[in-house]
Design a protein around this motif. Structure first.
Motif, PDB file in Angstrom:
ATOM      1  N   PRO A 164       0.859  -1.366  -0.305  1.00 54.06           N
ATOM      2  CA  PRO A 164      -0.132   0.295   0.312  1.00 54.06           C
ATOM      3  C   PRO A 164       0.708   1.048  -0.330  1.00 54.06           C
ATOM      4  CG  PRO A 164      -1.149  -1.722   1.107  1.00 54.06           C
ATOM      5  CD  PRO A 164       0.127  -2.609   1.055  1.00 54.06           C
ATOM      6  N   ALA A 165       1.896   0.951   0.918  1.00 51.20           N
ATOM      7  CA  ALA A 165       2.803   2.628   0.463  1.00 51.20           C
ATOM      8  C   ALA A 165       3.381   2.747  -0.976  1.00 51.20           C
ATOM      9  CB  ALA A 165       4.034   1.913   1.512  1.00 51.20           C
ATOM     10  N   SER A 166       3.573   1.377  -1.951  1.00 50.40           N
ATOM     11  CA  SER A 166       3.238   1.924  -2.882  1.00 50.40           C
ATOM     12  C   SER A 166       2.450   3.277  -4.200  1.00 50.40           C
ATOM     13  CB  SER A 166       3.942   1.024  -4.172  1.00 50.40           C
ATOM     14  OG  SER A 166       2.303   0.139  -4.701  1.00 50.40           O
ATOM     15  N   TYR A 167       1.601   3.583  -3.204  1.00 51.24           N
ATOM     16  CA  TYR A 167       0.820   4.602  -4.097  1.00 51.24           C
ATOM     17  C   TYR A 167       1.344   6.035  -3.504  1.00 51.24           C
ATOM     18  CZ  TYR A 167      -3.052   0.756  -4.827  1.00 51.24           C
ATOM     19  OH  TYR A 167      -3.824  -0.427  -5.366  1.00 51.24           O
ATOM     20  N   LEU A 168       2.135   6.624  -2.341  1.00 52.53           N
ATOM     21  CA  LEU A 168       2.603   7.723  -2.327  1.00 52.53           C
ATOM     22  C   LEU A 168       2.993   7.626  -3.344  1.00 52.53           C
ATOM     23  CD1 LEU A 168       4.041   6.578   1.022  1.00 52.53           C
ATOM     24  CD2 LEU A 168       2.095   8.020   0.868  1.00 52.53           C
ATOM     25  N   PHE A 169       3.884   7.300  -4.703  1.00 57.70           N
ATOM     26  CA  PHE A 169       4.592   8.016  -6.225  1.00 57.70           C
ATOM     27  C   PHE A 169       3.383   7.820  -6.910  1.00 57.70           C
ATOM     28  CE2 PHE A 169       7.095   3.355  -4.773  1.00 57.70           C
ATOM     29  CZ  PHE A 169       7.376   3.411  -3.772  1.00 57.70           C
ATOM     30  N   GLY A 170       2.278   8.172  -6.443  1.00 49.00           N
ATOM     31  CA  GLY A 170       1.476   9.329  -7.481  1.00 49.00           C
ATOM     32  C   GLY A 170       0.716  10.820  -6.826  1.00 49.00           C
ATOM     33  N   HIS A 171       1.755  10.408  -5.350  1.00 51.10           N
ATOM     34  CA  HIS A 171       1.210  11.682  -4.567  1.00 51.10           C
ATOM     35  C   HIS A 171       2.783  12.835  -4.975  1.00 51.10           C
ATOM     36  CE1 HIS A 171       1.129  14.858  -1.521  1.00 51.10           C
ATOM     37  NE2 HIS A 171       0.368  14.571  -0.931  1.00 51.10           N
ATOM     38  N   SER A 172       2.575  14.366  -5.245  1.00 45.63           N
ATOM     39  CA  SER A 172       3.471  14.499  -5.818  1.00 45.63           C
ATOM     40  C   SER A 172       4.551  15.553  -4.771  1.00 45.63           C
ATOM     41  CB  SER A 172       2.961  16.185  -6.091  1.00 45.63           C
ATOM     42  OG  SER A 172       2.015  16.620  -5.581  1.00 45.63           O
ATOM     43  N   ASN A 173       4.181  15.154  -3.311  1.00 41.74           N
ATOM     44  CA  ASN A 173       5.095  15.624  -3.001  1.00 41.74           C
ATOM     45  C   ASN A 173       5.492  14.929  -1.629  1.00 41.74           C
ATOM     46  OD1 ASN A 173       6.436  16.886  -1.172  1.00 41.74           O
ATOM     47  ND2 ASN A 173       5.021  19.343  -1.164  1.00 41.74           N
ATOM     48  N   VAL A 174       6.559  13.763  -1.600  1.00 40.57           N
ATOM     49  CA  VAL A 174       7.185  12.553  -0.545  1.00 40.57           C
ATOM     50  C   VAL A 174       8.051  13.351  -0.449  1.00 40.57           C
ATOM     51  CG1 VAL A 174       6.357  10.208  -0.144  1.00 40.57           C
ATOM     52  CG2 VAL A 174       4.788  11.463  -1.155  1.00 40.57           C
ATOM     53  N   GLN A 175       8.708  12.353   0.895  1.00 35.99           N
ATOM     54  CA  GLN A 175       9.948  13.346   1.185  1.00 35.99           C
ATOM     55  C   GLN A 175       9.764  10.966   2.050  1.00 35.99           C
ATOM     56  OE1 GLN A 175       8.556  16.291   1.656  1.00 35.99           O
ATOM     57  NE2 GLN A 175       9.120  16.183   0.065  1.00 35.99           N
ATOM     58  N   ILE A 176      11.242  10.076   1.783  1.00 40.12           N
ATOM     59  CA  ILE A 176      11.361   9.243   1.713  1.00 40.12           C
ATOM     60  C   ILE A 176      12.350   9.143   3.014  1.00 40.12           C
ATOM     61  CG2 ILE A 176      11.508   6.971   1.939  1.00 40.12           C
ATOM     62  CD1 ILE A 176       9.678   6.700  -0.234  1.00 40.12           C
ATOM     63  N   VAL A 177      12.525   8.557   3.706  1.00 38.71           N
ATOM     64  CA  VAL A 177      13.527   9.705   4.792  1.00 38.71           C
ATOM     65  C   VAL A 177      13.933   7.558   5.458  1.00 38.71           C
ATOM     66  CG1 VAL A 177      14.151  10.689   6.650  1.00 38.71           C
ATOM     67  CG2 VAL A 177      13.318  11.838   5.147  1.00 38.71           C
ATOM     68  N   LEU A 178      14.986   7.518   5.372  1.00 40.78           N
ATOM     69  CA  LEU A 178      15.716   6.824   5.829  1.00 40.78           C
ATOM     70  C   LEU A 178      17.245   6.877   7.010  1.00 40.78           C
ATOM     71  CD1 LEU A 178      15.507   4.656   2.173  1.00 40.78           C
ATOM     72  CD2 LEU A 178      13.682   4.980   3.933  1.00 40.78           C
ATOM     73  N   ASP A 179      17.209   5.583   7.530  1.00 38.80           N
ATOM     74  CA  ASP A 179      19.058   6.079   8.462  1.00 38.80           C
ATOM     75  C   ASP A 179      19.214   4.788   7.151  1.00 38.80           C
ATOM     76  OD1 ASP A 179      17.948   3.207   8.705  1.00 38.80           O
ATOM     77  OD2 ASP A 179      18.868   3.469  10.674  1.00 38.80           O
ATOM     78  N   ARG A 180      21.157   4.583   7.930  1.00 36.69           N
ATOM     79  CA  ARG A 180      21.449   3.468   7.183  1.00 36.69           C
ATOM     80  C   ARG A 180      21.287   2.057   6.619  1.00 36.69           C
ATOM     81  NH1 ARG A 180      27.329   3.827   4.717  1.00 36.69           N
ATOM     82  NH2 ARG A 180      27.856   5.761   5.838  1.00 36.69           N
ATOM     83  N   GLN A 181      20.847   1.216   8.040  1.00 39.47           N
ATOM     84  CA  GLN A 181      20.467  -0.031   7.938  1.00 39.47           C
ATOM     85  C   GLN A 181      18.786   0.177   6.950  1.00 39.47           C
ATOM     86  OE1 GLN A 181      20.357  -0.311  12.091  1.00 39.47           O
ATOM     87  NE2 GLN A 181      22.048  -1.007  12.246  1.00 39.47           N
ATOM     88  N   ALA A 182      17.654   1.088   7.018  1.00 43.82           N
ATOM     89  CA  ALA A 182      16.807   0.597   6.052  1.00 43.82           C
ATOM     90  C   ALA A 182      17.352   0.806   5.297  1.00 43.82           C
ATOM     91  CB  ALA A 182      16.306   1.603   7.102  1.00 43.82           C
ATOM     92  N   ALA A 183      18.567   1.653   4.708  1.00 43.30           N
ATOM     93  CA  ALA A 183      18.648   1.561   2.917  1.00 43.30           C
ATOM     94  C   ALA A 183      19.437   0.129   2.187  1.00 43.30           C
ATOM     95  CB  ALA A 183      19.051   3.206   2.877  1.00 43.30           C
ATOM     96  N   GLU A 184      19.887  -0.076   3.432  1.00 41.41           N
ATOM     97  CA  GLU A 184      21.628  -1.302   3.050  1.00 41.41           C
ATOM     98  C   GLU A 184      20.700  -2.573   1.656  1.00 41.41           C
ATOM     99  OE1 GLU A 184      22.297  -3.205   6.820  1.00 41.41           O
ATOM    100  OE2 GLU A 184      20.337  -4.131   6.717  1.00 41.41           O
ATOM    101  N   GLN A 185      19.552  -2.547   1.615  1.00 35.87           N
ATOM    102  CA  GLN A 185      18.953  -3.229  -0.368  1.00 35.87           C
ATOM    103  C   GLN A 185      19.278  -2.838  -0.985  1.00 35.87           C
ATOM    104  OE1 GLN A 185      16.751  -6.474   1.391  1.00 35.87           O
ATOM    105  NE2 GLN A 185      18.335  -6.886   3.217  1.00 35.87           N
ATOM    106  N   LEU A 186      19.081  -1.203  -0.964  1.00 31.25           N
ATOM    107  CA  LEU A 186      18.574  -0.329  -2.148  1.00 31.25           C
ATOM    108  C   LEU A 186      19.998  -0.894  -3.201  1.00 31.25           C
ATOM    109  CD1 LEU A 186      17.990   2.861  -0.522  1.00 31.25           C
ATOM    110  CD2 LEU A 186      15.608   0.765  -1.359  1.00 31.25           C
ATOM    111  N   GLU A 187      19.899  -0.585  -4.593  1.00 31.41           N
ATOM    112  CA  GLU A 187      20.982  -0.710  -5.134  1.00 31.41           C
ATOM    113  C   GLU A 187      21.438   0.390  -5.265  1.00 31.41           C
ATOM    114  OE1 GLU A 187      18.949  -2.360  -8.807  1.00 31.41           O
ATOM    115  OE2 GLU A 187      18.532  -4.266  -8.414  1.00 31.41           O
ATOM    116  N   LYS A 188      22.695  -0.154  -5.202  1.00 31.21           N
ATOM    117  CA  LYS A 188      23.340   1.508  -5.906  1.00 31.21           C
ATOM    118  C   LYS A 188      24.326   1.764  -7.085  1.00 31.21           C
ATOM    119  CE  LYS A 188      25.012   0.582  -0.756  1.00 31.21           C
ATOM    120  NZ  LYS A 188      23.901   0.559  -0.603  1.00 31.21           N
TER     121      LYS A 188
END
Ligand code: PGA
Length: 267
Positions: A242-266
């Motif tokens: 359900p969080a993916s519906y935020l991608f249709g919004h025009s003003n969203v910031q996703i704020v992570l710490d390093r650990q929550a970001a660790e599986q994102l593709e570099k």
């Protein structure tokens, strides 16, 4: 000033900020909130519970005590509440009092949290439905939410909008996903004590906010963050996350710490 270790524009209106620690991320989010709380128009905040926003609320309390902000003109709407009495120490009513409201100058009558205790009465669907409708109307009567703060569950939920919740959902009663209930054993001590249902703002209620900041901290959130920010989800939101519906919004910031970001593709 807290500085992110990386920032990225994911889509127009959708930005990612990664900080070294949850503390730094929380300071940055508080920095974002100060002008809104101090603006001449009375601010309307959508607030979240859970472990994630606790440091943000501590930072807001600090700024209140330093005289940087006052909540006298602020109205708040919380995302959700368990099927639980308000006075229960693990209710979100209690959580908000303990972690924010008891420490700042917000008028009690400006605080709104869904009334989950209505779910404890039998054959009460109509009263619950009326309460949910009036929650939506009250948000609208304040001109909508200026900012919604969100966490994310390991199921991809925002509020208690568990998988299956689409972008049209409004404030309503919902069954809490097993994974979410298991995560709440941390607080409740055993699965039998974790409420099975809740009242949550819907995805459409959240999307009605003028600005949304979603926070996720710690390695337990890394898998859902990597699924959420996959190429497929960024192009095609799904009720499975359900969080993916935020991608249709025009003003969203996703704020992570390093650990929550660790599986994102570099890159
Ligand atoms: P947490 O919960 O902040 O306790 O991780 C977040 C959520 O379920 O939305």
């Amino acid at each position: 000033m807290a500085q992110p270790i990386s920032t990225k524009l994911l889509l127009p209106g959708l930005s990612l900020f990664v900080f070294e620690t949850p503390e730094q991320a929380s300071v940055w989010v508080a920095d974002q909130m100060v002008p809104l709380i101090n603006s001449s128009k009375p601010p309307v905040l959508g607030l979240a519970t859970g472990s994630t926003p606790i440091k943000l609320y501590a930072e807001l309390i600090k700024r209140y005590k330093e005289g940087q902000i006052s909540f006298k003109r602020t109205t708040t709407f919380n995302l959700d509440e368990y099927a639980i009495e308000h006075s229960h120490p693990l209710s979100y009513h209690s959580f908000m009092d303990t972690n924010l409201f008891n420490h700042v100058d917000i008028p009690r009558e400006s605080i709104n949290v869904p009334n989950g205790s209505l779910l404890l009465k039998e054959n009460n669907d109509q009263e619950v439905e009326e309460h949910c409708k009036s929650y939506e109307l009250k948000i609208a009567s304040h001109g909508g939410l200026d900012l919604q703060i969100l966490g994310i569950g390991r199921t991809g939920h925002i509020g208690f909008n568990e998988p299956g919740s689409d972008e049209k959902t409004k404030t309503r009663k919902i069954e809490i996903h097993t994974v979410t209930r298991q995560d709440a054993i941390r607080e409740f001590g055993s699965i039998d004590l974790v409420p099975k249902t809740s009242i949550t703002m819907g995805v459409s209620t959240i999307l009605g906010a003028k600005r949304v900041i979603l926070l996720a901290f710690g390695s337990s959130k890394a898998p859902i963050i990597s699924q959420l920010l996959s190429e497929e989800r960024l192009t095609t939101p799904s009720p499975q996350i359900p969080a993916s519906y935020l991608f249709g919004h025009s003003n969203v910031q996703i704020v992570l710490d390093r650990q929550a970001a660790e599986q994102l593709e570099k890159e």
